[in-house]
Design a protein around this motif. Structure first.
Motif, PDB file in Angstrom:
ATOM      1  N   VAL A 122      -7.078  28.145   3.908  1.00 36.45           N
ATOM      2  CA  VAL A 122      -7.528  29.567   3.539  1.00 36.45           C
ATOM      3  C   VAL A 122      -6.889  30.051   2.400  1.00 36.45           C
ATOM      4  CG1 VAL A 122      -7.703  30.601   6.071  1.00 36.45           C
ATOM      5  CG2 VAL A 122      -5.619  30.707   5.018  1.00 36.45           C
ATOM      6  N   GLU A 123      -7.421  30.928   1.666  1.00 38.09           N
ATOM      7  CA  GLU A 123      -6.878  31.404   0.265  1.00 38.09           C
ATOM      8  C   GLU A 123      -6.153  32.670   0.719  1.00 38.09           C
ATOM      9  OE1 GLU A 123      -6.353  34.164  -2.764  1.00 38.09           O
ATOM     10  OE2 GLU A 123      -7.987  34.454  -1.182  1.00 38.09           O
ATOM     11  N   GLN A 124      -4.872  32.941   0.393  1.00 38.46           N
ATOM     12  CA  GLN A 124      -4.136  34.133   0.544  1.00 38.46           C
ATOM     13  C   GLN A 124      -3.434  34.275  -0.701  1.00 38.46           C
ATOM     14  OE1 GLN A 124      -2.305  32.176   4.144  1.00 38.46           O
ATOM     15  NE2 GLN A 124      -0.690  33.497   3.478  1.00 38.46           N
ATOM     16  N   ASN A 125      -3.556  35.357  -1.216  1.00 35.06           N
ATOM     17  CA  ASN A 125      -2.600  36.164  -2.327  1.00 35.06           C
ATOM     18  C   ASN A 125      -2.662  34.946  -3.397  1.00 35.06           C
ATOM     19  OD1 ASN A 125      -1.849  38.384  -0.947  1.00 35.06           O
ATOM     20  ND2 ASN A 125      -0.461  37.388   0.260  1.00 35.06           N
ATOM     21  N   GLY A 126      -3.917  34.420  -3.806  1.00 39.35           N
ATOM     22  CA  GLY A 126      -3.982  33.516  -4.803  1.00 39.35           C
ATOM     23  C   GLY A 126      -3.548  32.043  -4.730  1.00 39.35           C
ATOM     24  N   ARG A 127      -3.177  31.715  -3.554  1.00 41.31           N
ATOM     25  CA  ARG A 127      -2.715  30.276  -3.220  1.00 41.31           C
ATOM     26  C   ARG A 127      -3.655  29.818  -1.900  1.00 41.31           C
ATOM     27  NH1 ARG A 127       3.256  31.036  -0.885  1.00 41.31           N
ATOM     28  NH2 ARG A 127       3.500  28.900  -0.994  1.00 41.31           N
ATOM     29  N   TRP A 128      -4.092  28.742  -2.055  1.00 43.30           N
ATOM     30  CA  TRP A 128      -4.468  28.000  -0.942  1.00 43.30           C
ATOM     31  C   TRP A 128      -3.604  27.275   0.046  1.00 43.30           C
ATOM     32  CZ3 TRP A 128      -9.825  28.278  -0.219  1.00 43.30           C
ATOM     33  CH2 TRP A 128     -10.489  29.030  -1.244  1.00 43.30           C
ATOM     34  N   ILE A 129      -3.701  27.650   1.328  1.00 47.55           N
ATOM     35  CA  ILE A 129      -2.814  27.345   2.424  1.00 47.55           C
ATOM     36  C   ILE A 129      -3.518  26.479   3.576  1.00 47.55           C
ATOM     37  CG2 ILE A 129      -1.095  27.719   3.892  1.00 47.55           C
ATOM     38  CD1 ILE A 129      -0.127  28.477   0.854  1.00 47.55           C
ATOM     39  N   ALA A 130      -2.996  25.128   3.874  1.00 48.40           N
ATOM     40  CA  ALA A 130      -3.516  24.686   5.069  1.00 48.40           C
ATOM     41  C   ALA A 130      -2.385  24.827   6.148  1.00 48.40           C
ATOM     42  CB  ALA A 130      -3.772  23.208   4.536  1.00 48.40           C
ATOM     43  N   TYR A 131      -3.123  25.057   7.239  1.00 44.08           N
ATOM     44  CA  TYR A 131      -2.363  25.383   8.588  1.00 44.08           C
ATOM     45  C   TYR A 131      -2.784  24.133   9.562  1.00 44.08           C
ATOM     46  CZ  TYR A 131      -0.948  29.830   6.641  1.00 44.08           C
ATOM     47  OH  TYR A 131      -0.502  30.912   6.051  1.00 44.08           O
ATOM     48  N   ILE A 132      -1.869  23.380   9.870  1.00 44.41           N
ATOM     49  CA  ILE A 132      -2.461  22.045  10.558  1.00 44.41           C
ATOM     50  C   ILE A 132      -1.747  22.056  11.819  1.00 44.41           C
ATOM     51  CG2 ILE A 132      -2.523  19.686  10.322  1.00 44.41           C
ATOM     52  CD1 ILE A 132      -2.365  19.812   7.108  1.00 44.41           C
ATOM     53  N   GLY A 133      -2.621  22.015  12.783  1.00 43.96           N
ATOM     54  CA  GLY A 133      -2.037  21.776  14.192  1.00 43.96           C
ATOM     55  C   GLY A 133      -1.767  20.443  14.535  1.00 43.96           C
ATOM     56  N   LEU A 134      -0.461  20.106  15.171  1.00 51.37           N
ATOM     57  CA  LEU A 134      -0.238  18.899  15.453  1.00 51.37           C
ATOM     58  C   LEU A 134      -0.118  18.591  16.979  1.00 51.37           C
ATOM     59  CD1 LEU A 134       2.860  19.158  13.081  1.00 51.37           C
ATOM     60  CD2 LEU A 134       0.568  18.236  12.418  1.00 51.37           C
ATOM     61  N   HIS A 135      -0.494  17.108  17.215  1.00 52.48           N
ATOM     62  CA  HIS A 135      -0.286  16.608  18.609  1.00 52.48           C
ATOM     63  C   HIS A 135       1.431  16.322  18.876  1.00 52.48           C
ATOM     64  CE1 HIS A 135      -4.356  15.799  19.458  1.00 52.48           C
ATOM     65  NE2 HIS A 135      -4.368  15.184  18.306  1.00 52.48           N
ATOM     66  N   GLY A 136       1.682  16.131  20.159  1.00 53.33           N
ATOM     67  CA  GLY A 136       3.187  16.158  20.449  1.00 53.33           C
ATOM     68  C   GLY A 136       3.707  15.008  19.737  1.00 53.33           C
ATOM     69  N   GLY A 137       4.797  14.972  19.848  1.00 48.96           N
ATOM     70  CA  GLY A 137       5.649  13.824  19.326  1.00 48.96           C
ATOM     71  C   GLY A 137       6.919  14.417  18.706  1.00 48.96           C
ATOM     72  N   THR A 138       7.885  13.659  18.112  1.00 48.04           N
ATOM     73  CA  THR A 138       8.916  14.016  17.688  1.00 48.04           C
ATOM     74  C   THR A 138       9.463  13.330  16.465  1.00 48.04           C
ATOM     75  OG1 THR A 138      10.247  14.655  20.004  1.00 48.04           O
ATOM     76  CG2 THR A 138      11.749  14.485  18.092  1.00 48.04           C
ATOM     77  N   ARG A 139       9.617  14.048  15.388  1.00 48.68           N
ATOM     78  CA  ARG A 139       9.919  13.507  14.016  1.00 48.68           C
ATOM     79  C   ARG A 139      10.952  14.275  13.177  1.00 48.68           C
ATOM     80  NH1 ARG A 139       7.313  10.357  16.402  1.00 48.68           N
ATOM     81  NH2 ARG A 139       5.335   9.400  15.484  1.00 48.68           N
ATOM     82  N   MET A 140      11.678  13.630  12.161  1.00 45.53           N
ATOM     83  CA  MET A 140      12.797  14.408  11.363  1.00 45.53           C
ATOM     84  C   MET A 140      11.932  15.079  10.425  1.00 45.53           C
ATOM     85  SD  MET A 140      15.559  14.487  10.659  1.00 45.53           S
ATOM     86  CE  MET A 140      16.610  12.806  11.160  1.00 45.53           C
ATOM     87  N   ASN A 141      12.346  16.587  10.469  1.00 47.72           N
ATOM     88  CA  ASN A 141      12.122  17.344   9.234  1.00 47.72           C
ATOM     89  C   ASN A 141      12.912  17.113   8.204  1.00 47.72           C
ATOM     90  OD1 ASN A 141      11.451  19.534   7.756  1.00 47.72           O
ATOM     91  ND2 ASN A 141      11.446  20.916   9.581  1.00 47.72           N
ATOM     92  N   ALA A 142      12.658  16.571   6.815  1.00 53.06           N
ATOM     93  CA  ALA A 142      13.194  16.257   5.928  1.00 53.06           C
ATOM     94  C   ALA A 142      13.814  17.668   5.242  1.00 53.06           C
ATOM     95  CB  ALA A 142      12.462  15.452   4.783  1.00 53.06           C
ATOM     96  N   GLN A 143      13.164  18.619   5.309  1.00 53.05           N
ATOM     97  CA  GLN A 143      13.437  19.984   4.850  1.00 53.05           C
ATOM     98  C   GLN A 143      14.989  20.485   5.456  1.00 53.05           C
ATOM     99  OE1 GLN A 143      10.011  22.313   5.627  1.00 53.05           O
ATOM    100  NE2 GLN A 143       9.668  22.073   3.489  1.00 53.05           N
ATOM    101  N   ASN A 144      15.224  20.096   6.635  1.00 47.79           N
ATOM    102  CA  ASN A 144      16.452  20.748   7.331  1.00 47.79           C
ATOM    103  C   ASN A 144      17.204  19.605   8.031  1.00 47.79           C
ATOM    104  OD1 ASN A 144      14.980  20.113   9.601  1.00 47.79           O
ATOM    105  ND2 ASN A 144      14.683  22.112  10.193  1.00 47.79           N
ATOM    106  N   GLY A 145      16.771  18.153   7.995  1.00 46.67           N
ATOM    107  CA  GLY A 145      17.511  17.338   8.529  1.00 46.67           C
ATOM    108  C   GLY A 145      17.604  17.166   9.975  1.00 46.67           C
ATOM    109  N   GLN A 146      16.701  18.044  10.478  1.00 35.91           N
ATOM    110  CA  GLN A 146      16.693  17.885  11.959  1.00 35.91           C
ATOM    111  C   GLN A 146      15.589  17.309  12.824  1.00 35.91           C
ATOM    112  OE1 GLN A 146      19.022  19.743  13.765  1.00 35.91           O
ATOM    113  NE2 GLN A 146      19.987  20.039  12.067  1.00 35.91           N
TER     114      GLN A 146
END
Length: 483
Positions: A60-84
């Motif tokens: 969707v376009e919102q406030n001049g930006r285009w944003i992708a919202y992506i639903g994910l299947h189950g699983g566990t991965r490392m989030n590099a943004q917070n190290g968790q």
């Protein structure tokens, strides 16, 4: 409520999860899918989505930006943004510049693997679209695994916050639909007293902060207290809104498929008690497929002007594109494909054409994992709608069809991504069989398009997000906006 990131405690558990992510077979460098394969389509941008298994993108376009919202299947991965380590849920990606998509934030989902966890489905409505929404806000309807449907405020994509749980204590969820112009939402749900995992809970979400329950709905035989073999469970639906007063519902994935055409007004205003008579009341008609064919998605193509019918009566026709879903790996099932159904006379729907990828064109059964149809785009932007249909085909990537004449669909483009170091074998294969027999293969899962004309595909086998563009003769069929 701000995001609560799930933390998996203990270095031992972290090492165990990472080892599980890395186990299994390795890609064979002699295989064809170590190189991308393309015709009339090119890659514009790519993101690996933190190597998370992805299902449904919404752009969707919102406030001049285009944003992708992506639903994910189950699983566990490392989030590099917070190290968790986090359970897969919802990935939010800034695709304003499609050449350099930027990972914004990950919202964790339910614990579990595949469809037993994660947060597969998202729908987005702006407050300016909703009858009672805050015009300054953007809202995300999402599932939390199989457990519940949630409403989130994503006005600032970097700071999503949960507004409420619409309904919980479920045993399944899946591919819901939300009408932004009316606020009516059709939530694919699994109440524990119904006889199938998935039916429909209808809500008024015109004010996302105050959900209003309207009714429960399913096919006769699926309801509590019914007897005999129930019709196969719901997969998802697409609403044509109050203008067309129709709801198109697809039941079954790869078997016992049913296309159900429902009168929207009767569904919303008819008697609500879950009885046989009340469930049948909104139904206009239904078409039952062969036992080895499903109805993953039923996409309407209405008011189609057929060029070579122009001098005949009834030159305008209505169609449903019914897309099956391949479920089993290495072709251990009937071929799952795309069917074109004429519904010009709604009470007498009938099939007029079909289309499938020829297996021999890429020896796709030998590549491993799933080969067959899965899902079309759902954004009905005039750039592509009623002209070009994009359908994902798992190991055969993305296929583009010319559907201007649904009686004679023709392939005009395709793109099959290359496997990467992130591409993993399906966890369900690893549970069923010896890991050495599970092959690594591209598993292009779902596709969506945006209102600029870019095409987005995501991969079930952890490969990531590809942003594509049409080229050559295929591009000439689209109606791109003037730059």
């Amino acid at each position: 409520m701000a995001i609560q990131f799930m933390r998996l405690a203990g270095a031992g558990l972290a090492a165990l999860v990472l080892a599980a992510c890395q186990s299994g077979p390795s890609p064979n460098p002699d295989r064809p899918d170590t190189q991308a394969e393309a015709w009339n389509m090119k890659v514009v941008g790519f993101h690996n989505l933190q190597a998370r298994s992805a299902y449904q993108p919404t752009i969707v376009e919102q406030n001049g930006r285009w944003i992708a919202y992506i639903g994910l299947h189950g699983g566990t991965r490392m989030n590099a943004q917070n190290g968790q380590l986090e359970h897969n849920g919802t990935a939010i990606v800034d695709v304003t510049d499609p050449r350099e998509p930027k990972f914004v934030v990950h919202i964790p989902g339910e614990r579990g693997e595949g469809e037993a966890g994660g947060g597969q489905m998202t729908r987005i409505c702006k407050g300016t679209q909703l009858p009672k929404g805050d015009p300054a806000k953007v809202y995300m309807l999402r599932v939390f695994g199989d457990q519940q449907h949630e409403m989130w405020d994503v006005t600032t994509p970097e700071q999503p916050s949960r507004l409420n749980v619409i309904v919980g204590n479920l045993r399944s969820t899946h591919k819901s639909w939300w009408e932004c112009d009316t606020g009516i939402a059709y939530l694919v749900s699994g109440p524990k007293d119904w006889r199938v995992r998935r039916m429909t809970k209808v809500y008024d979400l015109s004010d996302p902060a105050k959900p209003v329950f309207i009714r429960d709905y399913g096919m006769d035989g699926q309801q509590p207290g019914a007897t005999g073999q129930p019709p196969f469970e719901l997969h998802g639906m697409i609403s044509a809104g109050p203008q067309k007063n129709r709801l198109y519902m697809g039941h079954g994935n790869n078997k016992f498929g049913i296309l159900q055409i429902v009168d929207r007004e009767k569904l919303l205003t008819g008697p609500k008690e879950v009885t046989r008579e009340n469930l049948n009341y909104p139904q206009v008609s239904r078409l039952e497929f062969p036992t080895n064919s499903g109805a993953h998605t039923v996409l309407p193509l209405l008011d189609m002007e057929i060029e070579h019918f122009k001098k005949s009566q009834n030159s305008k026709r209505d169609f449903i594109v019914a897309v099956n879903e391949s479920i089993n790996d290495e072709c251990r099932e009937a071929n799952q494909q795309v069917w074109f159904i004429d519904i010009s006379q709604e009470t007498r729907p009938f099939g007029v054409a079909n289309w499938t990828v020829k297996e021999a064109s890429g020896k796709f059964c030998d590549r491993g994992e799933r080969f067959g149809a899965h899902s079309p785009q759902e954004n009905m932007t005039p750039i592509f709608h009623k002209k070009i249909l994009f359908v994902t085909w798992f190991s055969a990537g993305l296929r583009a069809l010319d559907v201007r004449n649904p009686y004679e669909p023709k392939e005009i483009a395709y793109y099959i991504p290359a496997i990467t170091a992130d591409t993993k074998a399906d966890p369900t294969c690893l549970r069923r069989r010896n890991a050495a027999t599970c092959k690594i293969s591209i598993q292009t899962n779902n596709v969506e398009v945006d209102d600029r004309g870019y095409i987005y595909i995501v991969d079930r086998a952890d490969t990531g997000l590809h942003i594509l563009d049409l080229t050559g003769s295929a591009r000439e069929l689209a109606s791109y906006p003037a730059k």
